[in-house]
Design a protein around this motif. Structure first.
Motif, PDB file in Angstrom:
ATOM      1  N   VAL A  10       0.829  -1.210   0.000  1.00  0.00           N
ATOM      2  CA  VAL A  10       0.000   0.000   0.000  1.00  0.00           C
ATOM      3  C   VAL A  10       0.864   1.260   0.000  1.00  0.00           C
ATOM      4  O   VAL A  10       0.622   2.188  -0.769  1.00  0.00           O
ATOM      5  N   VAL A  11       1.882   1.300   0.855  1.00  0.00           N
ATOM      6  CA  VAL A  11       2.707   2.509   0.957  1.00  0.00           C
ATOM      7  C   VAL A  11       3.533   2.698  -0.314  1.00  0.00           C
ATOM      8  O   VAL A  11       3.655   3.827  -0.805  1.00  0.00           O
ATOM      9  N   THR A  12       4.076   1.634  -0.861  1.00  0.00           N
ATOM     10  CA  THR A  12       4.841   1.758  -2.101  1.00  0.00           C
ATOM     11  C   THR A  12       3.953   2.232  -3.242  1.00  0.00           C
ATOM     12  O   THR A  12       4.322   3.138  -3.993  1.00  0.00           O
ATOM     13  N   LEU A  13       2.787   1.636  -3.371  1.00  0.00           N
ATOM     14  CA  LEU A  13       1.847   2.031  -4.421  1.00  0.00           C
ATOM     15  C   LEU A  13       1.414   3.486  -4.242  1.00  0.00           C
ATOM     16  O   LEU A  13       1.437   4.274  -5.190  1.00  0.00           O
ATOM     17  N   SER A  14       1.060   3.861  -3.042  1.00  0.00           N
ATOM     18  CA  SER A  14       0.599   5.223  -2.770  1.00  0.00           C
ATOM     19  C   SER A  14       1.712   6.251  -2.953  1.00  0.00           C
ATOM     20  O   SER A  14       1.497   7.311  -3.540  1.00  0.00           O
ATOM     21  N   THR A  15       2.901   5.931  -2.444  1.00  0.00           N
ATOM     22  CA  THR A  15       4.022   6.860  -2.559  1.00  0.00           C
ATOM     23  C   THR A  15       4.416   7.071  -4.010  1.00  0.00           C
ATOM     24  O   THR A  15       4.552   8.205  -4.468  1.00  0.00           O
ATOM     25  N   ALA A  16       4.581   5.980  -4.733  1.00  0.00           N
ATOM     26  CA  ALA A  16       4.999   6.093  -6.135  1.00  0.00           C
ATOM     27  C   ALA A  16       3.959   6.824  -6.979  1.00  0.00           C
ATOM     28  O   ALA A  16       4.303   7.721  -7.755  1.00  0.00           O
ATOM     29  N   SER A  17       2.698   6.477  -6.810  1.00  0.00           N
ATOM     30  CA  SER A  17       1.674   7.139  -7.621  1.00  0.00           C
ATOM     31  C   SER A  17       1.543   8.607  -7.235  1.00  0.00           C
ATOM     32  O   SER A  17       1.357   9.467  -8.097  1.00  0.00           O
ATOM     33  N   HIS A  18       1.671   8.919  -5.949  1.00  0.00           N
ATOM     34  CA  HIS A  18       1.555  10.320  -5.528  1.00  0.00           C
ATOM     35  C   HIS A  18       2.719  11.146  -6.076  1.00  0.00           C
ATOM     36  O   HIS A  18       2.511  12.260  -6.557  1.00  0.00           O
ATOM     37  N   VAL A  19       3.922  10.611  -6.017  1.00  0.00           N
ATOM     38  CA  VAL A  19       5.080  11.337  -6.538  1.00  0.00           C
ATOM     39  C   VAL A  19       4.958  11.510  -8.049  1.00  0.00           C
ATOM     40  O   VAL A  19       5.225  12.593  -8.580  1.00  0.00           O
TER      41      VAL A  19
END
Length: 167
Positions: free
Chosen positions: A20-29
């Protein structure tokens, strides 16, 4: 071996958190074209892990995974945006932002996702685009978050099922 045992519960919560954090961080950046403060990423990671650990007591179906994943993803996006604005200001500059103004720059040291943000091009273009975005853009962004959340929930459900069958 039971899927709800404490060691497996921690492992399942850690894998869910990492996903979840990897997906959210990458997509947000990639979408904001700006890096994230490490303190914000750490706070989101701790919150997601605590929630996942509390709810990892038994095998979950697709609906329950999606019902947890989509709100967590939306909440993570909100926290990431707030962290970016607090550390870097709305323009994304390195010295702006209310936390730096009151001397809490230690929370803003470092930038998570800088290589991804550099890959997307000019950050000024995104700021101009978002400043003049139509109301439909917000709905499209919400639809994108829900769509990605549903795909991720399906993927996590398959992993949950495979682990249960393996055990």
């Amino acid at each position: 071996m039971d899927i709800s045992g404490t060691p497996l519960r921690a492992v399942r919560a850690a894998l869910f958190t990492a996903f979840v954090v990897t997906l959210s961080t990458a997509s947000h950046v990639l979408l904001s074209r700006a890096p994230l403060p490490p303190a914000t990423v750490g706070a989101v990671t701790a919150g997601v892990f605590a929630t996942a650990y509390a709810l990892a007591g038994r095998e979950r179906g697709f609906g329950r995974i999606a019902a947890l994943l989509i709100p967590l993803e939306l909440a993570a996006d909100t926290v990431f945006t707030t962290g970016q604005h607090a550390c870097y200001g709305r323009a994304g500059g390195p010295l702006a932002g209310p936390l730096r103004a009151v001397g809490l720059d230690v929370l803003c040291e470092g930038r998570v996702g800088t290589p991804l943000a550099r890959m997307t091009g000019d950050p000024g273009h995104t700021a101009a685009l978002l400043a003049h975005a139509s109301p439909a853009a917000a709905w499209l962004l919400l639809a994108a978050h829900v769509g990605v959340g549903l795909l991720a929930a399906a993927w996590l459900r398959r992993g949950e099922r495979a682990l249960a069958q393996l055990l």
